[in-house]
Design a protein around this motif. Sequence first.
Motif, PDB file in Angstrom:
ATOM      1  N   LYS A  96       0.824  -1.210   0.000  1.00 23.04           N
ATOM      2  CA  LYS A  96       0.000   0.000   0.000  1.00 23.04           C
ATOM      3  C   LYS A  96       0.857   1.257   0.000  1.00 23.04           C
ATOM      4  O   LYS A  96       0.404   2.319  -0.404  1.00 23.04           O
ATOM      5  N   LYS A  97       2.113   1.147   0.430  1.00 20.50           N
ATOM      6  CA  LYS A  97       3.045   2.279   0.400  1.00 20.50           C
ATOM      7  C   LYS A  97       3.506   2.573  -1.029  1.00 20.50           C
ATOM      8  O   LYS A  97       3.825   3.710  -1.356  1.00 20.50           O
ATOM      9  N   HIS A  98       3.539   1.567  -1.871  1.00 18.91           N
ATOM     10  CA  HIS A  98       4.093   1.706  -3.218  1.00 18.91           C
ATOM     11  C   HIS A  98       3.041   1.858  -4.304  1.00 18.91           C
ATOM     12  O   HIS A  98       3.380   2.011  -5.469  1.00 18.91           O
ATOM     13  N   THR A  99       1.777   1.795  -3.931  1.00 15.21           N
ATOM     14  CA  THR A  99       0.697   1.813  -4.925  1.00 15.21           C
ATOM     15  C   THR A  99      -0.414   2.767  -4.514  1.00 15.21           C
ATOM     16  O   THR A  99      -0.487   3.182  -3.359  1.00 15.21           O
TER      17      THR A  99
ATOM     18  N   LEU B 154       0.144  14.516  -2.335  1.00 14.52           N
ATOM     19  CA  LEU B 154       1.601  14.413  -2.463  1.00 14.52           C
ATOM     20  C   LEU B 154       2.180  15.749  -2.900  1.00 14.52           C
ATOM     21  O   LEU B 154       1.656  16.383  -3.812  1.00 14.52           O
ATOM     22  N   SER B 155       3.258  16.153  -2.247  1.00  9.26           N
ATOM     23  CA  SER B 155       3.990  17.322  -2.742  1.00  9.26           C
ATOM     24  C   SER B 155       4.788  16.872  -3.963  1.00  9.26           C
ATOM     25  O   SER B 155       4.927  15.667  -4.225  1.00  9.26           O
ATOM     26  N   ALA B 156       5.331  17.814  -4.699  1.00  4.59           N
ATOM     27  CA  ALA B 156       6.154  17.468  -5.869  1.00  4.59           C
ATOM     28  C   ALA B 156       7.348  16.615  -5.435  1.00  4.59           C
ATOM     29  O   ALA B 156       7.711  15.656  -6.115  1.00  4.59           O
ATOM     30  N   ARG B 157       7.931  16.939  -4.304  1.00  2.00           N
ATOM     31  CA  ARG B 157       9.073  16.165  -3.784  1.00  2.00           C
ATOM     32  C   ARG B 157       8.650  14.743  -3.403  1.00  2.00           C
ATOM     33  O   ARG B 157       9.329  13.780  -3.720  1.00  2.00           O
ATOM     34  N   GLU B 158       7.524  14.609  -2.717  1.00  4.90           N
ATOM     35  CA  GLU B 158       7.020  13.287  -2.326  1.00  4.90           C
ATOM     36  C   GLU B 158       6.683  12.443  -3.544  1.00  4.90           C
ATOM     37  O   GLU B 158       6.925  11.230  -3.555  1.00  4.90           O
ATOM     38  N   PHE B 159       6.130  13.079  -4.562  1.00  7.61           N
ATOM     39  CA  PHE B 159       5.779  12.383  -5.795  1.00  7.61           C
ATOM     40  C   PHE B 159       7.029  11.807  -6.451  1.00  7.61           C
ATOM     41  O   PHE B 159       7.072  10.630  -6.815  1.00  7.61           O
TER      42      PHE B 159
END
Length: 100
Positions: free
Chosen positions: A45-48, A70-75
């Motif tokens: 669930k963390k990766h999808t 999601l922020s741009a960095r998190e994305f």
Amino acid sequence: SDYVICIRGSGNFSIRLYETLMMGRIPIFINTDCLLPFLGSINWKKHTVWIEWENIHNLENIIYEYHNNLSAREFKLKQIENRLLWEQKLSPLGILNYLK
């Protein structure tokens, strides 16, 4: 594409899931009770973007909400983490090294 819908194929798994991770993208995983590898050690669930089958009618809103949280960095980090997951645990060499 940054997001790829990964539903099961003719078997109880999705080759698209592995292809998506290999490309460092984010799988949209439609849970149809698929068999996932290393379930005890990979937090899928963390990766999808995890969508339960009964919520399929709300697919668009779930993806929209996920992306907007999601922020741009998190994305970008999510994409890097997905590529690393494939390299370290799901690629042919990664599986061999992980099972050692």
